[in-house]
Design a protein around this motif. Structure first.
Motif, PDB file in Angstrom:
ATOM      1  N   ARG A 191      42.513  32.190  32.723  1.00  0.00           N
ATOM      2  CA  ARG A 191      41.540  31.127  32.993  1.00  0.00           C
ATOM      3  C   ARG A 191      40.172  31.662  33.406  1.00  0.00           C
ATOM      4  O   ARG A 191      39.186  30.954  33.269  1.00  0.00           O
ATOM      5  CB  ARG A 191      42.073  30.195  34.084  1.00  0.00           C
ATOM      6  CG  ARG A 191      43.261  29.344  33.624  1.00  0.00           C
ATOM      7  CD  ARG A 191      43.752  28.417  34.709  1.00  0.00           C
ATOM      8  NE  ARG A 191      44.301  29.163  35.838  1.00  0.00           N
ATOM      9  CZ  ARG A 191      45.539  29.629  35.886  1.00  0.00           C
ATOM     10  NH1 ARG A 191      46.353  29.451  34.860  1.00  0.00           N
ATOM     11  NH2 ARG A 191      45.974  30.289  36.941  1.00  0.00           N
ATOM     12  N   ALA A 192      40.088  32.861  33.924  1.00  0.00           N
ATOM     13  CA  ALA A 192      38.816  33.409  34.383  1.00  0.00           C
ATOM     14  C   ALA A 192      37.935  33.808  33.201  1.00  0.00           C
ATOM     15  O   ALA A 192      38.422  34.216  32.148  1.00  0.00           O
ATOM     16  CB  ALA A 192      39.053  34.614  35.281  1.00  0.00           C
ATOM     17  N   ARG A 193      36.621  33.678  33.396  1.00  0.00           N
ATOM     18  CA  ARG A 193      35.676  34.065  32.361  1.00  0.00           C
ATOM     19  C   ARG A 193      35.111  35.468  32.584  1.00  0.00           C
ATOM     20  O   ARG A 193      34.397  35.977  31.721  1.00  0.00           O
ATOM     21  CB  ARG A 193      34.512  33.066  32.326  1.00  0.00           C
ATOM     22  CG  ARG A 193      34.932  31.652  31.950  1.00  0.00           C
ATOM     23  CD  ARG A 193      33.728  30.731  31.908  1.00  0.00           C
ATOM     24  NE  ARG A 193      34.094  29.372  31.513  1.00  0.00           N
ATOM     25  CZ  ARG A 193      33.229  28.366  31.406  1.00  0.00           C
ATOM     26  NH1 ARG A 193      31.938  28.593  31.661  1.00  0.00           N
ATOM     27  NH2 ARG A 193      33.645  27.180  31.051  1.00  0.00           N
ATOM     28  N   GLU A 194      35.427  36.054  33.710  1.00  0.00           N
ATOM     29  CA  GLU A 194      34.852  37.354  34.047  1.00  0.00           C
ATOM     30  C   GLU A 194      35.893  38.200  34.756  1.00  0.00           C
ATOM     31  O   GLU A 194      36.674  37.698  35.562  1.00  0.00           O
ATOM     32  CB  GLU A 194      33.628  37.166  34.965  1.00  0.00           C
ATOM     33  CG  GLU A 194      32.950  38.455  35.365  1.00  0.00           C
ATOM     34  CD  GLU A 194      31.821  38.226  36.357  1.00  0.00           C
ATOM     35  OE1 GLU A 194      30.994  39.140  36.532  1.00  0.00           O
ATOM     36  OE2 GLU A 194      31.776  37.129  36.965  1.00  0.00           O
ATOM     37  N   VAL A 195      35.923  39.483  34.451  1.00  0.00           N
ATOM     38  CA  VAL A 195      36.789  40.446  35.121  1.00  0.00           C
ATOM     39  C   VAL A 195      35.905  41.475  35.823  1.00  0.00           C
ATOM     40  O   VAL A 195      35.006  42.053  35.204  1.00  0.00           O
ATOM     41  CB  VAL A 195      37.731  41.152  34.130  1.00  0.00           C
ATOM     42  CG1 VAL A 195      38.531  42.248  34.846  1.00  0.00           C
ATOM     43  CG2 VAL A 195      38.676  40.151  33.480  1.00  0.00           C
ATOM     44  N   VAL A 196      36.152  41.689  37.109  1.00  0.00           N
ATOM     45  CA  VAL A 196      35.377  42.667  37.872  1.00  0.00           C
ATOM     46  C   VAL A 196      36.330  43.531  38.695  1.00  0.00           C
ATOM     47  O   VAL A 196      37.464  43.136  38.981  1.00  0.00           O
ATOM     48  CB  VAL A 196      34.356  41.981  38.815  1.00  0.00           C
ATOM     49  CG1 VAL A 196      33.375  41.139  38.032  1.00  0.00           C
ATOM     50  CG2 VAL A 196      35.065  41.137  39.869  1.00  0.00           C
ATOM     51  N   VAL A 197      35.843  44.694  39.076  1.00  0.00           N
ATOM     52  CA  VAL A 197      36.584  45.583  39.962  1.00  0.00           C
ATOM     53  C   VAL A 197      35.814  45.680  41.271  1.00  0.00           C
ATOM     54  O   VAL A 197      34.609  45.957  41.273  1.00  0.00           O
ATOM     55  CB  VAL A 197      36.757  46.983  39.348  1.00  0.00           C
ATOM     56  CG1 VAL A 197      37.408  47.932  40.346  1.00  0.00           C
ATOM     57  CG2 VAL A 197      37.599  46.900  38.083  1.00  0.00           C
ATOM     58  N   LEU A 198      36.499  45.416  42.367  1.00  0.00           N
ATOM     59  CA  LEU A 198      35.918  45.562  43.694  1.00  0.00           C
ATOM     60  C   LEU A 198      36.409  46.888  44.257  1.00  0.00           C
ATOM     61  O   LEU A 198      37.593  47.045  44.566  1.00  0.00           O
ATOM     62  CB  LEU A 198      36.353  44.398  44.601  1.00  0.00           C
ATOM     63  CG  LEU A 198      35.755  44.372  46.006  1.00  0.00           C
ATOM     64  CD1 LEU A 198      34.264  44.103  45.953  1.00  0.00           C
ATOM     65  CD2 LEU A 198      36.450  43.325  46.864  1.00  0.00           C
ATOM     66  N   PHE A 233      38.094  37.039  37.931  1.00  0.00           N
ATOM     67  CA  PHE A 233      39.366  37.771  38.000  1.00  0.00           C
ATOM     68  C   PHE A 233      39.024  39.114  38.647  1.00  0.00           C
ATOM     69  O   PHE A 233      38.269  39.910  38.078  1.00  0.00           O
ATOM     70  CB  PHE A 233      39.932  37.953  36.599  1.00  0.00           C
ATOM     71  CG  PHE A 233      41.258  38.653  36.551  1.00  0.00           C
ATOM     72  CD1 PHE A 233      42.436  37.921  36.470  1.00  0.00           C
ATOM     73  CD2 PHE A 233      41.340  40.037  36.573  1.00  0.00           C
ATOM     74  CE1 PHE A 233      43.669  38.562  36.405  1.00  0.00           C
ATOM     75  CE2 PHE A 233      42.557  40.686  36.513  1.00  0.00           C
ATOM     76  CZ  PHE A 233      43.727  39.941  36.432  1.00  0.00           C
ATOM     77  N   VAL A 234      39.555  39.383  39.837  1.00  0.00           N
ATOM     78  CA  VAL A 234      39.134  40.536  40.632  1.00  0.00           C
ATOM     79  C   VAL A 234      40.274  41.537  40.749  1.00  0.00           C
ATOM     80  O   VAL A 234      41.367  41.197  41.219  1.00  0.00           O
ATOM     81  CB  VAL A 234      38.679  40.105  42.045  1.00  0.00           C
ATOM     82  CG1 VAL A 234      38.220  41.328  42.845  1.00  0.00           C
ATOM     83  CG2 VAL A 234      37.560  39.079  41.959  1.00  0.00           C
ATOM     84  N   VAL A 235      40.008  42.768  40.331  1.00  0.00           N
ATOM     85  CA  VAL A 235      40.901  43.886  40.610  1.00  0.00           C
ATOM     86  C   VAL A 235      40.378  44.539  41.889  1.00  0.00           C
ATOM     87  O   VAL A 235      39.350  45.210  41.879  1.00  0.00           O
ATOM     88  CB  VAL A 235      40.924  44.895  39.447  1.00  0.00           C
ATOM     89  CG1 VAL A 235      41.887  46.037  39.763  1.00  0.00           C
ATOM     90  CG2 VAL A 235      41.309  44.208  38.148  1.00  0.00           C
ATOM     91  N   ASP A 236      41.062  44.284  42.992  1.00  0.00           N
ATOM     92  CA  ASP A 236      40.571  44.657  44.317  1.00  0.00           C
ATOM     93  C   ASP A 236      41.106  46.041  44.696  1.00  0.00           C
ATOM     94  O   ASP A 236      42.247  46.191  45.125  1.00  0.00           O
ATOM     95  CB  ASP A 236      41.034  43.600  45.330  1.00  0.00           C
ATOM     96  CG  ASP A 236      40.447  43.816  46.712  1.00  0.00           C
ATOM     97  OD1 ASP A 236      39.896  44.912  46.966  1.00  0.00           O
ATOM     98  OD2 ASP A 236      40.543  42.902  47.547  1.00  0.00           O
ATOM     99  N   ALA A 237      40.245  47.062  44.547  1.00  0.00           N
ATOM    100  CA  ALA A 237      40.642  48.429  44.870  1.00  0.00           C
ATOM    101  C   ALA A 237      40.536  48.733  46.347  1.00  0.00           C
ATOM    102  O   ALA A 237      40.899  49.834  46.769  1.00  0.00           O
ATOM    103  CB  ALA A 237      39.785  49.416  44.072  1.00  0.00           C
ATOM    104  N   CYS A 238      40.039  47.782  47.143  1.00  0.00           N
ATOM    105  CA  CYS A 238      40.022  47.954  48.600  1.00  0.00           C
ATOM    106  C   CYS A 238      41.385  47.620  49.197  1.00  0.00           C
ATOM    107  O   CYS A 238      41.791  48.207  50.200  1.00  0.00           O
ATOM    108  CB  CYS A 238      38.945  47.070  49.223  1.00  0.00           C
ATOM    109  SG  CYS A 238      37.266  47.440  48.687  1.00  0.00           S
TER     110      CYS A 238
END
Length: 406
Positions: free
Chosen positions: A317-324, A225-230
């Motif tokens: 559903r995602a197992r991981e949350v990251v910030v790009l 699960f991506v929080v895309d700061a770009c």
């Protein structure tokens, strides 16, 4: 065509403007003016180059339509290099038609590549891909084949297709060896740097590390699960929720993403979203409203739940949350991304490329100039802005073209 003109033209084709000027520097006939203009362009005196090419176009007779068309193409190239993105495309199209009618296929291709590179700069990738599909670089000289592959690589980079970009740059490298033009060789080498330097930062579980473009591509294709700061979007697999026009909601999403798997305190969320250094009941009420809006926007991908001290992000559903995140956080990063290519830009060209008003861009430039991050030269309409690229970073992900992850 006399021997000196022929020799000067060959010198220019080989990337030797000094050698060309030695042969035609004192001549004022139309072919010499045109060659002098191209030589001055290669040496970086774009204002003088443009004046010489216009003089040459006027000096050519009515039966020399091909020569005049070549002058128009050369002037369009100068406009591209000087980031004058508002140059009249109709004039270039008319020149290309003239060249087609007379069978000058090399310069026809050159005109098309100029338009392609302009489309690439302003983020119109679909149009660029459609036009590129109509071009066959096989019969063209090595320099034109190099430019073709650079355009292919540029589109692939902005689409985050790194394997295709590397393959195109490898072909460009082979072609430029045969061309033997130092400036073109340097451009290919510079394009390789985009793939081999950090393009973003990964923030996950309280840690961060730099990512190359290949790693960014792999991340966006993963189950994370991506929080895309770009791009100011939230992604999971093929589903994308854009928050580009909702800065408060995106600030909350990023804060929640950086805090995951824990919760983000209310004070932190208020400071990140509203810029307030203190908290009162009105801020808490406003936070509840904005969290409700964010919960509605993210409902297909995740839930936002309240905790004793704040809120926590819970992907479905995602197992991981990251910030790009961008390589360097900067309020006016999009403007710096364009200025970071080392070329000089006018505020009007930046506005066209970014899709913003010229006044908005000018305010951003003024802020960057006050901080010493950009510099200008020239006055009035001739004023240009530039900055060297940040060492060790590529700004590709800051450019405005949309990413398409299959």
């Amino acid at each position: 065509m006399d021997s000196l003109i022929t020799a000067a033209a060959r010198a220019l084709a080989a990337g030797d403007p000094i050698g060309a000027l030695k042969r035609v520097a004192l001549r004022e006939d139309a072919p010499a003016l045109a060659l002098r203009g191209i030589a001055m362009a290669q040496l970086g005196d774009l204002v003088r180059a443009k004046a010489l090419l216009r003089s040459a176009a006027r000096a050519f007779g009515p039966r020399e339509a091909v020569a005049r068309a070549r002058c128009v193409v050369a002037e369009a190239e100068i406009a591209l290099v000087s980031r004058d993105l508002g140059w009249p495309a109709k004039a270039l199209d008319a020149a290309r038609v003239t060249l087609e009618e007379h069978g000058d296929w090399v310069n026809v291709a050159h005109a098309r590549y100029l338009e392609l590179r302009r489309l690439l700069l302003i983020g119109r990738l679909d149009e660029a891909e459609h036009m590129l599909a109509e071009l066959d670089p096989a019969p063209l000289p090595p320099a034109s084949r190099t430019v073709h592959e650079l355009v292919v690589a540029g589109i692939a980079v902005r689409r985050l297709r790194t394997k295709a970009a590397r393959a195109a740059l490898a072909r460009a490298e082979r072609a430029v060896r045969h061309a033997g033009i130092p400036a073109l060789t340097a451009e290919v080498e510079s394009a390789f740097l985009v793939l081999n330097t950090p393009a973003a930062r990964l923030i996950a579980a309280g840690t961060e590390r730099p990512l190359l473009l290949e790693e960014v591509e792999a991340l966006l294709a993963s189950n994370a699960f991506v929080v895309d700061a770009c791009r100011h979007v939230v992604r999971h697999e093929s589903r994308v929720v854009s928050l580009a026009r909702r800065p408060v909601l995106f600030a909350l999403a990023r804060a929640l993403g950086e805090a995951w798997p824990g919760d983000a305190p209310r004070e932190t969320l208020i400071a990140r979203a509203f810029g307030s250094k203190f908290t009162d009941e009105s801020h808490r009420a406003r936070l509840r409203v904005e969290i409700g809006r964010l919960r509605t926007m993210l409902r297909p991908l995740a839930d936002v739940s309240a905790t004793k001290r704040g809120f926590v992000l819970a992907p479905r559903r995602a197992r991981e949350v990251v910030v790009l995140a961008r390589p360097v956080d900067e309020e006016h990063a999009a403007v710096l991304a364009f200025l970071g290519d080392g070329e000089s830009w006018s505020s009007s060209a930046l506005a066209l490329a970014l899709g913003l008003s010229q006044r908005t861009v000018q305010r951003a430039i003024d802020s960057l100039a006050a901080a010493g991050k950009v510099q200008s030269f020239g006055r009035g309409r001739a004023r240009r802005w530039m900055t060297p690229p940040a060492p060790g970073f590529t700004t590709t992900l800051l450019l405005p073209a949309p990413l398409s992850i299959g």
